[in-house]
Design an enzyme around this catalytic site. Sequence first.
Site, PDB file in Angstrom:
ATOM      1  N   ASN A  14      16.177 -44.554 -30.748  1.00 40.01           N
ATOM      2  CA  ASN A  14      17.005 -44.644 -29.544  1.00 40.01           C
ATOM      3  C   ASN A  14      17.278 -43.252 -28.974  1.00 40.01           C
ATOM      4  O   ASN A  14      17.371 -42.261 -29.695  1.00 40.01           O
ATOM      5  CB  ASN A  14      18.284 -45.460 -29.763  1.00 40.01           C
ATOM      6  CG  ASN A  14      19.134 -45.022 -30.922  1.00 40.01           C
ATOM      7  OD1 ASN A  14      18.648 -44.435 -31.876  1.00 40.01           O
ATOM      8  ND2 ASN A  14      20.412 -45.321 -30.859  1.00 40.01           N
TER       9      ASN A  14
ATOM     10  N   GLU B 289      13.246 -49.751 -29.604  1.00 40.77           N
ATOM     11  CA  GLU B 289      12.092 -50.636 -29.402  1.00 40.77           C
ATOM     12  C   GLU B 289      11.426 -50.338 -28.062  1.00 40.77           C
ATOM     13  O   GLU B 289      10.197 -50.350 -27.941  1.00 40.77           O
ATOM     14  CB  GLU B 289      12.526 -52.110 -29.418  1.00 40.77           C
ATOM     15  CG  GLU B 289      13.244 -52.554 -30.672  1.00 40.77           C
ATOM     16  CD  GLU B 289      14.753 -52.407 -30.568  1.00 40.77           C
ATOM     17  OE1 GLU B 289      15.236 -51.325 -30.180  1.00 40.77           O
ATOM     18  OE2 GLU B 289      15.452 -53.377 -30.883  1.00 40.77           O
TER      19      GLU B 289
ATOM     20  N   SER C 208      25.016 -40.056 -19.362  1.00 41.68           N
ATOM     21  CA  SER C 208      25.333 -41.150 -18.442  1.00 41.68           C
ATOM     22  C   SER C 208      24.948 -42.429 -19.184  1.00 41.68           C
ATOM     23  O   SER C 208      23.811 -42.887 -19.131  1.00 41.68           O
ATOM     24  CB  SER C 208      24.507 -40.997 -17.161  1.00 41.68           C
ATOM     25  OG  SER C 208      24.800 -42.058 -16.289  1.00 41.68           O
TER      26      SER C 208
END
Length: 146
Positions: free
Chosen positions: A43, A56, A48
């Site tokens: 990830n 994924e 923001s």
Amino acid sequence: MTDTEALIAAARTAARNAHAPYSRFAVGAALRMTDGSVITGANFENASYGLSLCAETVAVATASAQGRLSEIAEVAVIGGMMVDGVATGDVPVRPCGRCRQVLNEAAQIGRRDLRVFCAGAEGDAVEEHRLSELLPKAFGPADLGL
Ligand code: THU
């Protein structure tokens, strides 16, 4: 080590490169390609918050950028809260709704019902699913004539 254990291990290694300073929840994903090779992602959060990318999605986009979207056969997803920079916990992490839709793009383009393994950052607990079970009656490329 079985192929599944190796795929989960690859996802755990990928999670070490998670950029997740906001949630402190590291996720790793590993894709088994039809030739046996593995593509990973982690990830990638953003200041923001809404711009953050899931593990994924990063992995599938990497496969696509290599011209290999149709070759994805299996997926492993792992994750857990980071403690001192290391992902922890043994509760299996399942793909979020958006990632299920992203995975469906690969599944339909490759004409394959993806096997999805979900595990925690640690431990032996593994769930095995099919994408068609995680995202039944999906909208996808087939609806647009592909
Ligand atoms: N996350 C993923 O990478 N994949 C998922 O399927 C679930 C959530 C990430 C997004 C965010 O960076 C963190 O986990 C907490 O939601």
